[in-house]
Design a protein around this motif. Sequence first.
Motif, mmCIF file in Angstrom:
data_model
loop_
_atom_site.group_PDB
_atom_site.id
_atom_site.type_symbol
_atom_site.label_atom_id
_atom_site.label_comp_id
_atom_site.label_asym_id
_atom_site.label_seq_id
_atom_site.Cartn_x
_atom_site.Cartn_y
_atom_site.Cartn_z
ATOM 1 N N ALA A 361 0.872 -1.176 0.000
ATOM 2 C CA ALA A 361 0.000 0.000 0.000
ATOM 3 C C ALA A 361 0.908 1.226 0.000
ATOM 4 N N ALA A 383 -5.220 -8.189 -5.885
ATOM 5 C CA ALA A 383 -6.036 -6.974 -6.000
ATOM 6 C C ALA A 383 -5.365 -5.789 -5.313
ATOM 7 N N ALA A 384 -4.819 -6.033 -4.112
ATOM 8 C CA ALA A 384 -4.179 -4.952 -3.365
ATOM 9 C C ALA A 384 -2.928 -4.448 -4.087
ATOM 10 N N HIS A 385 -2.126 -5.360 -4.630
ATOM 11 C CA HIS A 385 -0.901 -4.972 -5.315
ATOM 12 C C HIS A 385 -1.211 -4.190 -6.590
ATOM 13 N N GLU A 386 -2.188 -4.669 -7.353
ATOM 14 C CA GLU A 386 -2.536 -3.957 -8.587
ATOM 15 C C GLU A 386 -3.121 -2.588 -8.281
ATOM 16 N N ALA A 387 -3.890 -2.497 -7.208
ATOM 17 C CA ALA A 387 -4.423 -1.194 -6.797
ATOM 18 C C ALA A 387 -3.284 -0.259 -6.411
ATOM 19 N N ALA A 388 -2.266 -0.814 -5.723
ATOM 20 C CA ALA A 388 -1.104 -0.006 -5.341
ATOM 21 C C ALA A 388 -0.357 0.479 -6.573
ATOM 22 N N ARG A 390 -1.559 0.967 -9.558
ATOM 23 C CA ARG A 390 -2.355 1.971 -10.286
ATOM 24 C C ARG A 390 -2.194 3.359 -9.680
ATOM 25 N N ARG A 391 -1.860 3.412 -8.376
ATOM 26 C CA ARG A 391 -1.652 4.715 -7.748
ATOM 27 C C ARG A 391 -0.285 5.308 -8.075
ATOM 28 N N ASP A 408 -5.299 -3.384 -17.781
ATOM 29 C CA ASP A 408 -6.024 -2.281 -17.153
ATOM 30 C C ASP A 408 -5.100 -1.482 -16.235
ATOM 31 N N THR A 409 -4.291 -2.210 -15.426
ATOM 32 C CA THR A 409 -3.335 -1.522 -14.550
ATOM 33 C C THR A 409 -2.306 -0.776 -15.376
ATOM 34 N N HIS A 412 -3.151 2.668 -16.570
ATOM 35 C CA HIS A 412 -3.110 3.759 -15.589
ATOM 36 C C HIS A 412 -1.711 4.367 -15.462
#
Length: 580
Positions: A361, A383-388, A390-391, A408-409, A412
């Motif tokens: 995160a 999911a958490a890693h890809e969300a990280a 993307r940020r 998708d990632t 971004h």
Amino acid sequence: MQALKRILQNVDILIHIFRMLDIDDQIRLSKVCQAFRNIFELYIFTKEDYSSLTVNANRDYYVVNNESECNRLVLKRKELNEFLDYHRFRVQSFTERNGSILDIRSFCNLTQLHYSFMTITWEHLKAFAKFPNIATQLEELVVDCCSDESWGSLMIGNTWKVDWLMPMKNLHRLKVIKENWTRLSYHNFQKIITNLQLEDLDLRCIVQPGRKGRQQYPIPNSPLRELNIGINFGSKADLTPYLTMLEHLVTLTLTVDGIVSQKMLNDIATACVNLEGLHFQTSSFEEIMTFVIPAKVTAASLYRCYGLSPENFQQILSVAHLVKLSITETKVNVVENQGLSPSIEYLDIYDDQWNSNLILAFGGSEHLKYLHWHACDFDRHVAAHEAALRRCSSLEVLDLKEGHLSLDTLSHLQCLTKLTLPPSMPTLSWSLIVGVLKNPNLKEFVLNKYCKARDLEIDDAEIPKWGFPLALNTIRITLDIFCMALDFWFDVFNQNPHLQLGVYNFRGDPEYMRVIINHEKFPKSLRTLDICHFVIKCRDLRQSVEATMAKLKQDIEHFKYENDEYMFRIIFDRNLGLTQ
């Protein structure tokens, strides 16, 4: 006579004669007259700059190359002598690997001297500083894993007397690397720092404190800017008197033989006020309450370090002025969802010992520009890693050892210019590869060169049949992935004149090369290939694959490359042909 004179005035005939000769005969022929010398320099050696020269000895042969590492020459000793004599005024940087030392006294413009895996006698060591070209103008001396005549490691302060270095008054960089660490007295360390105008000192030595009861005098102010050394002063010793004289020090790399204490960290922060890089290697920490990093430090690293607590890592990751952080082969226990300082732009994590439940995160990760993530269990929390990721909106370079990355990632990451993926990643497919290739922002794409055939799990039924225009300038793939889709990769190369295509893990198999060179889509305009760092003419491969590859294998045997993984490759590059 008139007929002979007309022949010798014909440039095309002279070029043909030159090219039929070995290099030592070419050089001798060029000395006959100015006209022959002009032909030799304009048409034979016209594009080669040997101001930076490397000679690698292997048995009775010598592999010679310049800084570009193209057009390597494999010479016998007699040919090498002619070659060195011809270029003696041009050589400014000389590197020699393996064997015994060559005579460098004729290199009158030499400023940099590097030796690797050499046998260097005591007589040579004493004579170095007596050579006028070394004593008066040498600026850089690097000795890497060399031995003396008794096969012992060269050790400054022991087999290599410190006094033998003293005449080199113009030396700015000294680097002596060995397999094992040795002891260096504080007296000899002081002599090196005091008498030489060094700006960069890298010794694989542990500096020892003086004998008990003998007063230690701090070193006078030194111009030293970079220091890589080991120390054994004890965890309670006061380092301040020894560090304050290094007020110009910008980068400090320490290997501590003993314990890194809180006091030692405090002393470094207090004394080294201009420090911008702080690095610890193979060191153990004990009872660190606060991991203090000097105020101007922007780059820090831990390599094979032990004894740091989760709180220590939290303190390091949260340093407000840190820009570049590297943690490799270091036992790490980090609190889950650990934030990252907004100042950090470069993060290099290379280890299998990170806490397996760690979720990246990235707090403040919108400023991260380089992420080199080679830690295990990246795919535990997809999911958490890809969300990280993307940020990480500012990310320019992403290098993954394992894990997941979706298109998708990737969409971004608008600033991303270089992407490295592992061929063993579970989600790797041809649709993902094609999607990456079509990304309009990427300039370099690498499918990790260290992959073996058994790692591949790509369904070849999805292989695309046609190429398309790319924004990419460079593609690096493994031989297995290349051979799975020759039609596709050649079509991609043919449609993109600017593209350089690198194929790795190629071991010189003539059967593979026959398939490649005779493929119907092989680029017809390509004149040369870089195969294992040797420039090979495509015409020679078409005429006789077996003979050309046998000659190449013989040449490779004469050249010991430092990194075999990078040695065995084929580079397709149209610009390579233009320089021949």
